[in-house]
Design an enzyme around this catalytic site. Structure first.
Site, short mmCIF file in Angstrom:
data_model
loop_
_atom_site.label_atom_id
_atom_site.label_comp_id
_atom_site.label_asym_id
_atom_site.label_seq_id
_atom_site.Cartn_x
_atom_site.Cartn_y
_atom_site.Cartn_z
N LYS A 92 2.20 10.66 8.37
CA LYS A 92 1.55 10.09 9.29
C LYS A 92 2.06 10.55 10.74
O LYS A 92 1.86 11.90 10.89
CB LYS A 92 1.53 8.36 9.29
N PHE A 97 0.86 -0.94 -0.01
CA PHE A 97 -0.08 0.08 0.11
C PHE A 97 1.02 1.10 0.05
O PHE A 97 1.69 1.48 0.86
CB PHE A 97 -0.92 0.06 1.18
N THR A 125 2.13 24.16 -4.36
CA THR A 125 2.07 25.69 -3.40
C THR A 125 2.61 25.91 -2.08
O THR A 125 3.38 26.61 -1.46
CB THR A 125 0.41 25.91 -3.42
N ASP A 136 9.10 3.15 1.43
CA ASP A 136 8.03 3.89 1.86
C ASP A 136 7.83 3.60 3.47
O ASP A 136 7.67 2.71 4.04
CB ASP A 136 7.01 3.45 1.24
#
Lengths: 491, 491
Positions: free
Chosen positions: B349, B209, B373, B318
């Protein structure tokens, strides 16, 4: 053709006398200086030193200067070299009320707010007790006409990516006659293969900017440096109207632009569908901002919506930069007076958090399909709630319309005075722009303006965009026009 | 095979006497209740009413209950029905210190913090004056061994998408012999066509995931409902080792798993490169969390890094869910003791904001290529700074190792006692899991546990994952083990 930009109204530059009267009008934010303060070249020595230090950690080429946010106030941004600039770029159009607005500063003192800052929930799983109320009083209170559903996200790219997903789910569900995905759909999707991972596409426009994550970047066509070296989806790209200004002198040309672009959209959808890459959505900005502040007419958008609907695709309006009042209405697409709302409207920037409004047909029936850990941030929603109350209380949309008229009239006067330097003044509210004769002139104007205390941004090939806060008033417009006039005189 | 999971250590369930001693150990957060308080079924009537109201605005199927964050404290989450649950899911593993940590609450009272909350800058253009210092004292102070560069982002998906982009730029630059993109690259990229938009790919693993924006979702293979109906990139997907437990009884089987998976990675890269879709990066989680808490050995990851390097691809780890201490080290990949750091390490997280660390080779030489941004949020960085100081001060990594040992030993005792119900207890630090005989049993256990005041999460097909805060102590583990034991007895 109904002219969307108010660029056809021609106002003379205000006299000094009148200007003084405006400047003494009630300020919306107290504590602002009377005018910019410039003590060094900008970036000054402290900014340059910090920029150099930052470059040891990451590329810092895009840094203009380091800011002192504690000293910034209202429309003025303080830098680390003692300069105080009038800011009409507002963090790439993402500050609604100006810096350190006293009501916001007071609001974040409350225990409720502080609790929200330090306890960030997974909004889709354990929302805070006042979440429904908070959505109602903030996002739903300013929903585009006719829209009653909204999902929160983090930023503009995330909002667009998820609006695409809602469109894909809707499109495939239609194809299945309303049924849920089949076992074969589920199985093949785990291998990234059709039918579960279908070859659907999103049609976007040349000159558009919709963000930088991969699906968004495949719909972004404003600058090559944003895109080069990145794999992209082979999705159709249509031309966007490029008008000649002043609009009232080029009615036929501009109407023809509209019609040619619409014809090409139609043709691209047919071609894409024929080669098995069905166009599930048409994605458009009300004003192509990053791409050069390209406006299009009310008729163009009305026909685009109609055409999209006839093609069975979703009509997604990306209001990330145009939303939240800068055009004088909460949403720029309100200016079009569409017969029905767009299917999906995405937002971020001045709204503090991202998200998208959607029509009931786009309500996803299964959980966890439009989902991620945070799904936004209730502390940003709380800031938005306070901000929207101030926008209403201080009548900031009206203020933006008034200040925008002065700004645009001034830009038009300048293009008349310096036709060899600038042209095509255009705008809605304070969402204004003017185009320079070339990129060198544009960049030089931006640098000179910064060095006389005005922080502005460029867009497209050679345009200057004005993207002030909603507390930007006529008095601020006058300062900018005075200094821009002085800068143009130097060429 | 060096065993990554500590699952081979077998501890007896602690005696009641010992348990009392642990429970009376100094609490890391004051004000917590002694045990969960349950007054209604969960979700209770107030949660159900609010969930129903929310469903008028958006799909609310994923909502478990509405929380009262003001009343929540430490490891305990309060709901809107007067229940107080011991929370070992911590907002999908995203709360580092527990709710309303007094030091965080105090920190957000300062004017500096409040200024940051209400003035959110475009970090890449106008960073705040203390930004370099803030990066140094927070993100760089806990950088993975050997890494000195970092870029901030918003969330996990955004971090992964941008790590891919850094890898694509690096890969294409290598192919051009270090040169910048050509005019042809620039031109073709604006049309989403090669060579400017190259056919590069990212290799990911089944069961992984990595987020839900399009490029991330194409690398995500944990649940079909996340993926179905979304267009996907045809990128290679390799098998991830699936071990048998206890590890020390299945050494040969598990080593064979490693070798088969590595061989397939090698073959997939070769095939993908041959068909013109060069693998620019290999993307892997240290522990496949959403996919079922699938662990792999130190040897597997060491060989994977080596193989990736030989193939000329970037090695992206990751650490969105595994990072920030849950495994007893700041970064889970530190357990592997790699000969050199990964090329890119992504996080989010518990770190409050997203971002990625990168090796100097991945430093992008031109501005605005890795950009958006906001590029993160300095107010989240400030929260992280305080949080990291508390982690150091209170020795929370050590605490997590100690509490994790109790938790895992307890789970192992339970699988020995109820072998027909649960198996494969595994974990690193408090990042623990156990697998149930089937999904029905798993879901039933989760519901029963919630109704006796323990908030937990599932993962994969039939696993339960423990994802507590870093202030989770042995005394909390004991409460959970007691109640889990009672629940298992009911079957």
């Amino acid at each position: 053709m109904t002219i969307l930009s108010t660029a056809h109204h021609r106002w003379p530059l205000l006299s000094s006398c009148l200007r003084r009267r405006f400047c003494s009008a009630k300020r919306l934010v107290s504590g602002e200086p009377e005018a910019p303060v410039v003590r060094t070249a900008i970036p000054g020595p402290n900014s340059l030193r910090l920029k150099n230090e930052l470059s040891e950690i990451q590329n810092s080429d895009s840094v203009q200067f380091f800011a002192d946010y504690k000293k910034s106030i209202g429309n003025y941004i303080a830098d680390v070299d003692g300069n105080m600039l009038l800011d009409v770029y507002s963090q790439i159009a993402s500050i609604p009320l100006g810096y350190n607005h006293p009501d916001l500063m007071e609001a974040v003192e409350s225990t409720d707010m502080r609790t929200m800052f330090i306890n960030r929930p997974a909004l889709g799983v354990y929302p805070p007790k006042d979440h429904v109320q908070s959505l109602r009083s903030s996002l739903l209170a300013v929903a585009p006409p006719g829209m009653k559903n909204v999902t929160t996200m983090m930023c503009g790219s995330c909002s667009n990516e998820n609006a695409f997903k809602a469109a894909f789910i809707w499109y495939r569900t239609k194809q299945r006659g309303g049924k849920e995905p089949t076992a074969d759909d589920m199985r093949s999707s785990m291998q990234n293969q059709p039918p579960g991972s279908p070859q659907l596409s999103v049609l976007s426009f040349h000159g558009s900017f919709h963000g930088r994550t991969m699906a968004c970047l495949s719909c972004t066509h404003s600058k090559a440096i944003h895109k080069v070296d990145m794999p992209a989806l082979d999705w159709p790209v249509a031309p966007f109207p490029r008008y000649k200004y002043p609009l009232d002198q080029h009615t036929d040309y501009n109407r023809n632009e509209d019609q040619q672009c619409l014809a090409e959209v139609q043709q691209l959808i047919e071609m894409s569908n024929q080669r098995g890459r069905d166009v599930a959505a048409v994605l458009v900005e009300p004003i192509q901002a990053e791409g050069g502040d390209n406006f299009a007419s009310k008729e163009f958008f009305t026909d685009l919506q109609k055409l999209t609907k006839q093609a069975g695709a979703a009509f997604i309006v990306d209001e990330v930069q145009t939303g939240c009042g800068g055009t004088g209405k909460m949403w720029a697409h309100e200016h079009w007076e569409l017969p029905e709302s767009p299917d999906l409207v995405t937002f971020s920037k001045k709204m503090y958090l991202g998200g998208f409004y959607f029509k009931p047909e786009f309500y996803v029936k299964q959980g966890y399909r439009i989902f991620n850990t945070w799904l936004g941030d209730p502390s940003k929603l709380a800031l938005l709630d306070v901000t929207l109350r101030i926008i209403r209380r201080d009548n900031l949309l009206k203020n933006t319309q008034i200040a925008g008229r002065t700004l645009l009239a001034g830009l038009q006067a300048l293009e008349e005075k310096y036709p060899a330097l600038v042209h095509s003044a255009r705008g809605l509210g304070t969402f204004c722009a003017i185009t320079c004769r070339d990129v060198t002139t544009r960049d030089s104007i931006l640098t000179r303006m910064r060095n006389c205390g005005i922080n502005m941004g460029g867009c497209g090939e050679a345009s200057i965009r004005f993207r002030p806060m909603l507390t930007f008033q006529t008095c601020h417009a006058e300062i900018i026009l005075d200094r821009l006039s002085a800068v143009l005189k130097e060429f």
